[in-house]
Design an enzyme around this catalytic site. Structure first.
Site, PDB file in Angstrom:
ATOM      1  NE  ARG A   1      -4.520  -1.210   9.870  1.00 13.04           N
ATOM      2  CZ  ARG A   1      -3.418  -0.633   9.381  1.00 13.04           C
ATOM      3  NH1 ARG A   1      -3.437   0.606   8.976  1.00 13.04           N
ATOM      4  NH2 ARG A   1      -2.298  -1.313   9.283  1.00 13.04           N
TER       5      ARG A   1
ATOM      6  CE  LYS B   1      -2.248  -0.994   3.837  1.00 11.74           C
ATOM      7  NZ  LYS B   1      -1.581  -2.280   4.187  1.00 11.74           N
TER       8      LYS B   1
ATOM      9  NE  ARG C   1       1.900  -4.544  11.241  1.00  7.00           N
ATOM     10  CZ  ARG C   1       3.034  -4.320  10.565  1.00  7.00           C
ATOM     11  NH1 ARG C   1       4.181  -4.830  10.986  1.00  7.00           N
ATOM     12  NH2 ARG C   1       3.007  -3.588   9.490  1.00  7.00           N
TER      13      ARG C   1
ATOM     14  NE  ARG D   1       7.079  -3.012   6.009  1.00  2.72           N
ATOM     15  CZ  ARG D   1       5.766  -2.831   5.959  1.00  2.72           C
ATOM     16  NH1 ARG D   1       5.126  -2.901   4.804  1.00  2.72           N
ATOM     17  NH2 ARG D   1       5.088  -2.597   7.056  1.00  2.72           N
TER      18      ARG D   1
ATOM     19  NE  ARG E   1       5.893  -0.009  10.226  1.00  3.27           N
ATOM     20  CZ  ARG E   1       4.696  -0.176   9.660  1.00  3.27           C
ATOM     21  NH1 ARG E   1       4.478   0.306   8.455  1.00  3.27           N
ATOM     22  NH2 ARG E   1       3.740  -0.794  10.300  1.00  3.27           N
TER      23      ARG E   1
HETATM   24  P1  AMP Z   1       0.626   0.651   9.143  1.00  2.00           P
HETATM   25  O1  AMP Z   1       1.766   1.606   9.017  1.00  2.00           O
HETATM   26  O2  AMP Z   1      -0.537   1.039   8.290  1.00  2.00           O
HETATM   27  O3  AMP Z   1       1.053  -0.784   8.951  1.00  2.00           O
HETATM   28  O4  AMP Z   1       0.108   0.766  10.648  1.00  2.00           O
HETATM   29  C1  AMP Z   1       0.952   0.426  11.749  1.00  2.00           C
HETATM   30  C2  AMP Z   1       0.113   0.256  12.991  1.00  2.00           C
HETATM   31  O5  AMP Z   1      -0.561   1.488  13.294  1.00  2.00           O
HETATM   32  C3  AMP Z   1      -0.998  -0.773  12.876  1.00  2.00           C
HETATM   33  O6  AMP Z   1      -0.546  -2.086  13.131  1.00  2.00           O
HETATM   34  C4  AMP Z   1      -1.979  -0.264  13.936  1.00  2.00           C
HETATM   35  O7  AMP Z   1      -1.531  -0.581  15.232  1.00  2.00           O
HETATM   36  C5  AMP Z   1      -1.871   1.246  13.777  1.00  2.00           C
HETATM   37  N1  AMP Z   1      -2.827   1.776  12.777  1.00  2.00           N
HETATM   38  C6  AMP Z   1      -2.534   2.380  11.591  1.00  2.00           C
HETATM   39  N2  AMP Z   1      -3.652   2.769  10.948  1.00  2.00           N
HETATM   40  C7  AMP Z   1      -4.682   2.379  11.748  1.00  2.00           C
HETATM   41  C8  AMP Z   1      -6.098   2.474  11.634  1.00  2.00           C
HETATM   42  N3  AMP Z   1      -6.682   3.021  10.555  1.00  2.00           N
HETATM   43  N4  AMP Z   1      -6.841   1.971  12.658  1.00  2.00           N
HETATM   44  C9  AMP Z   1      -6.274   1.418  13.749  1.00  2.00           C
HETATM   45  N5  AMP Z   1      -4.949   1.282  13.903  1.00  2.00           N
HETATM   46  C10 AMP Z   1      -4.155   1.770  12.928  1.00  2.00           C
END
Ligand code: AMP
Length: 229
Positions: A99, A24, A183, A138, A172
């Protein structure tokens, strides 16, 4: 509307759906450049809140480290503030939001208030089994945020970013095998239902995201070009 001139068109808002590791972020950055839209990643906004030590960041930190979803309340508030900034008026590519169904409904409400909606929701379809390898390799450039991968996307000069020349690369904290499993579980339980949410609204497109980055980008470009027209 887009008429081939430089006149601004009505905002085209897009959603990218897909599990962690589907691509994404990588694809959103490419679309941002190609179509002049703004990439909006709630993961990035939350990581910035954690780094800044804000109240939301302090509440989110442990949840993110465990691979669970941060509360709808916190994420919707962060998204609402970011969406109100002037650069978002030209249209956004949402990466990692919504989400949950509650978030999708809140997003529809926020956009409706400004006479907008979602033009396309694109589901990046992948095999879960490949995601752990993708995620554990990554990293990103600390300077400009460009994404790289130990196997799939190496910089042309080792250790230096192709985009900005920066040499500080970051991984990360939640990109480890155990957190990735959680996740993925959170994705299937809470986010995958959004595929039917957008399908029933007639805006869903599916893309095979197991293909090479460039091939996925070509397919996405064609979908987005139609959606923004
Ligand atoms: P990402 O960078 O999109 O993989 O997000 C990393 C982490 O941030 C996720 O595993 C969640 O803990 C939190 N997170 C990001 N976006 C959301 C969302 N829209 N709703 C809830 N948690 C989020």
């Amino acid at each position: 509307m887009m008429d081939g001139s430089d006149t601004p068109r009505n905002a085209a808002n897009l959603v990218l759906l897909g599990p962690p590791g589907a691509g994404k972020g990588t694809q959103a950055r490419m679309l941002e450049e190609q179509f002049g839209l703004v990439q909006l990643s709630t993961g990035d906004l939350l990581r910035a809140a954690v780094a800044a030590g804000t109240e939301a960041g302090r509440a989110a930190k442990a949840v993110m480290e465990a691979g669970d979803l941060v509360s709808d309340e916190i994420v919707i508030a962060i998204l609402r503030d970011r969406l109100a900034e002037p650069d978002c008026a030209k249209g956004v590519i949402l990466d990692g939001f919504p989400r949950t169904t509650v978030q999708a409904e809140a997003l529809d409400g926020l956009l409706a208030e400004i006479g907008q909606g979602i033009r396309a929701a694109i589901s990046l379809e992948v095999d879960d089994a490949a995601m752990v390898t993708r995620i554990s390799g990554r990293y990103t450039c600390g300077g400009c945020g460009e994404g790289y991968h130990d196997t799939f996307k190496v910089p042309s000069k080792p250790g230096a970013c192709d985009k900005c020349g920066g040499t500080e690369m970051k991984r990360r904290a939640d990109d480890n095998a155990e957190t990735v499993e959680q996740r993925l579980r959170a994705y299937h339980a809470q986010t995958a239902p959004l595929i039917s949410y957008y399908e029933s609204r007639g805006v869903l497109a599916r893309v095979d995201a197991m293909a090479e980055i460039e091939a996925v980008a070509r397919e996405l470009n064609a979908i987005v070009a139609k959606a923004v027209a």
